[in-house]
Write a protein that holds these residues in place. Structure first.
Motif, PDB file in Angstrom:
ATOM      1  N   MET A   1     -21.420 -13.779  22.391  1.00 52.48           N
ATOM      2  CA  MET A   1     -21.125 -15.046  23.049  1.00 52.48           C
ATOM      3  C   MET A   1     -19.613 -15.211  23.205  1.00 52.48           C
ATOM      4  O   MET A   1     -18.854 -15.006  22.272  1.00 52.48           O
ATOM      5  CB  MET A   1     -21.700 -16.189  22.231  1.00 52.48           C
ATOM      6  N   SER A   2     -19.210 -15.590  24.370  1.00 50.41           N
ATOM      7  CA  SER A   2     -17.788 -15.757  24.661  1.00 50.41           C
ATOM      8  C   SER A   2     -17.282 -17.094  24.125  1.00 50.41           C
ATOM      9  O   SER A   2     -17.921 -18.130  24.298  1.00 50.41           O
ATOM     10  CB  SER A   2     -17.576 -15.673  26.165  1.00 50.41           C
ATOM     11  N   ILE A   3     -16.134 -17.060  23.477  1.00 49.39           N
ATOM     12  CA  ILE A   3     -15.519 -18.275  22.939  1.00 49.39           C
ATOM     13  C   ILE A   3     -14.780 -19.014  24.051  1.00 49.39           C
ATOM     14  O   ILE A   3     -14.851 -20.223  24.178  1.00 49.39           O
ATOM     15  CB  ILE A   3     -14.532 -17.937  21.796  1.00 49.39           C
ATOM     16  N   VAL A   4     -14.038 -18.268  24.853  1.00 41.26           N
ATOM     17  CA  VAL A   4     -13.279 -18.839  25.964  1.00 41.26           C
ATOM     18  C   VAL A   4     -13.938 -18.390  27.255  1.00 41.26           C
ATOM     19  O   VAL A   4     -14.105 -17.201  27.489  1.00 41.26           O
ATOM     20  CB  VAL A   4     -11.808 -18.356  25.935  1.00 41.26           C
ATOM     21  N   ILE A   5     -14.323 -19.363  28.069  1.00 46.65           N
ATOM     22  CA  ILE A   5     -14.965 -19.006  29.324  1.00 46.65           C
ATOM     23  C   ILE A   5     -14.153 -19.564  30.498  1.00 46.65           C
ATOM     24  O   ILE A   5     -13.480 -20.570  30.383  1.00 46.65           O
ATOM     25  CB  ILE A   5     -16.429 -19.482  29.384  1.00 46.65           C
ATOM     26  N   GLU A   6     -14.213 -18.841  31.589  1.00 46.08           N
ATOM     27  CA  GLU A   6     -13.555 -19.244  32.822  1.00 46.08           C
ATOM     28  C   GLU A   6     -12.056 -19.462  32.657  1.00 46.08           C
ATOM     29  O   GLU A   6     -11.508 -20.439  33.135  1.00 46.08           O
ATOM     30  CB  GLU A   6     -14.211 -20.499  33.395  1.00 46.08           C
ATOM     31  N   GLY A   7     -11.394 -18.560  31.973  1.00 45.73           N
ATOM     32  CA  GLY A   7      -9.949 -18.660  31.833  1.00 45.73           C
ATOM     33  C   GLY A   7      -9.239 -18.096  33.047  1.00 45.73           C
ATOM     34  O   GLY A   7      -9.525 -16.994  33.481  1.00 45.73           O
ATOM     35  N   GLN A   8      -8.334 -18.878  33.607  1.00 43.53           N
ATOM     36  CA  GLN A   8      -7.550 -18.413  34.741  1.00 43.53           C
ATOM     37  C   GLN A   8      -6.198 -19.118  34.747  1.00 43.53           C
ATOM     38  O   GLN A   8      -6.067 -20.215  34.246  1.00 43.53           O
ATOM     39  CB  GLN A   8      -8.275 -18.664  36.054  1.00 43.53           C
TER      40      GLN A   8
ATOM     41  N   ALA B   1     -19.438 -24.746  20.062  1.00 41.16           N
ATOM     42  CA  ALA B   1     -19.506 -26.087  19.472  1.00 41.16           C
ATOM     43  C   ALA B   1     -18.565 -26.238  18.289  1.00 41.16           C
ATOM     44  O   ALA B   1     -18.127 -27.340  17.982  1.00 41.16           O
ATOM     45  CB  ALA B   1     -20.939 -26.399  19.050  1.00 41.16           C
ATOM     46  N   ARG B   2     -18.264 -25.122  17.630  1.00 42.36           N
ATOM     47  CA  ARG B   2     -17.411 -25.163  16.438  1.00 42.36           C
ATOM     48  C   ARG B   2     -16.237 -24.203  16.595  1.00 42.36           C
ATOM     49  O   ARG B   2     -16.440 -23.003  16.705  1.00 42.36           O
ATOM     50  CB  ARG B   2     -18.219 -24.788  15.200  1.00 42.36           C
ATOM     51  N   LEU B   3     -15.032 -24.753  16.601  1.00 47.03           N
ATOM     52  CA  LEU B   3     -13.830 -23.922  16.603  1.00 47.03           C
ATOM     53  C   LEU B   3     -13.361 -23.890  15.152  1.00 47.03           C
ATOM     54  O   LEU B   3     -12.608 -24.740  14.692  1.00 47.03           O
ATOM     55  CB  LEU B   3     -12.766 -24.505  17.536  1.00 47.03           C
ATOM     56  N   ASP B   4     -13.886 -22.895  14.430  1.00 48.27           N
ATOM     57  CA  ASP B   4     -13.662 -22.821  12.983  1.00 48.27           C
ATOM     58  C   ASP B   4     -13.293 -21.398  12.581  1.00 48.27           C
ATOM     59  O   ASP B   4     -12.989 -20.560  13.429  1.00 48.27           O
ATOM     60  CB  ASP B   4     -14.905 -23.313  12.234  1.00 48.27           C
ATOM     61  N   ALA B   5     -13.337 -21.127  11.287  1.00 50.21           N
ATOM     62  CA  ALA B   5     -12.952 -19.805  10.778  1.00 50.21           C
ATOM     63  C   ALA B   5     -13.796 -18.694  11.405  1.00 50.21           C
ATOM     64  O   ALA B   5     -13.293 -17.596  11.654  1.00 50.21           O
ATOM     65  CB  ALA B   5     -13.072 -19.776   9.260  1.00 50.21           C
ATOM     66  N   ALA B   6     -15.051 -18.964  11.672  1.00 47.92           N
ATOM     67  CA  ALA B   6     -15.934 -17.942  12.232  1.00 47.92           C
ATOM     68  C   ALA B   6     -15.612 -17.625  13.689  1.00 47.92           C
ATOM     69  O   ALA B   6     -15.812 -16.502  14.136  1.00 47.92           O
ATOM     70  CB  ALA B   6     -17.385 -18.401  12.116  1.00 47.92           C
ATOM     71  N   SER B   7     -15.089 -18.576  14.433  1.00 49.17           N
ATOM     72  CA  SER B   7     -14.856 -18.359  15.864  1.00 49.17           C
ATOM     73  C   SER B   7     -13.385 -18.251  16.246  1.00 49.17           C
ATOM     74  O   SER B   7     -13.072 -17.764  17.328  1.00 49.17           O
ATOM     75  CB  SER B   7     -15.502 -19.493  16.674  1.00 49.17           C
ATOM     76  N   SER B   8     -12.475 -18.668  15.372  1.00 53.33           N
ATOM     77  CA  SER B   8     -11.060 -18.710  15.767  1.00 53.33           C
ATOM     78  C   SER B   8     -10.455 -17.324  16.005  1.00 53.33           C
ATOM     79  O   SER B   8      -9.596 -17.168  16.873  1.00 53.33           O
ATOM     80  CB  SER B   8     -10.231 -19.493  14.762  1.00 53.33           C
TER      81      SER B   8
END
Length: 104
Positions: free
Chosen positions: A1-8, A21-28
């Motif tokens: 699963m992508s953390i950052v989508i549609e970056g331009q 949904a969670r920007l935490d230790a697991a996803s940062s």
């Protein structure tokens, strides 16, 4: 699963949607890697769509601060769009609303 989508990047502003949904230790860590992959030399400002983010912890805040530190000094601008109340509370508690612009 992508953390950052549609970056331009448009006219020096990197616009990206945070897709977790969670920007935490697991996803940062993945967040930082994905920002690295879409970053370009001409970036002078960043806008993040936070509409999907329900929770942020110190690791997530650290990742945002890392983005801020990459920007040119004096003109650095990080805008957080569509921030939910619990996330905004954490940012304000840490007094980071002085660094990050929070927009509805």
């Amino acid at each position: 699963m992508s953390i950052v989508i549609e970056g331009q990047t448009v006219e020096g502003t990197l616009r990206a949607e945070v897709g977790v949904a969670r920007l935490d230790a697991a996803s940062s860590r993945d967040f930082k890697k994905e920002i690295d992959s879409i970053w370009s030399d001409g970036v002078t400002a960043v806008e993040f769509d936070f509409s999907k983010v329900d929770f942020i912890d110190s690791s997530g805040v650290g990742a945002l601060l890392g983005v801020y530190k990459r920007l040119p000094q004096g003109s650095a601008s990080v805008r957080l769009l569509k921030v939910k109340a619990p996330v905004q509370s954490v940012i304000e508690l840490l007094r980071l609303h002085r660094i990050f612009e929070i927009a509805a």
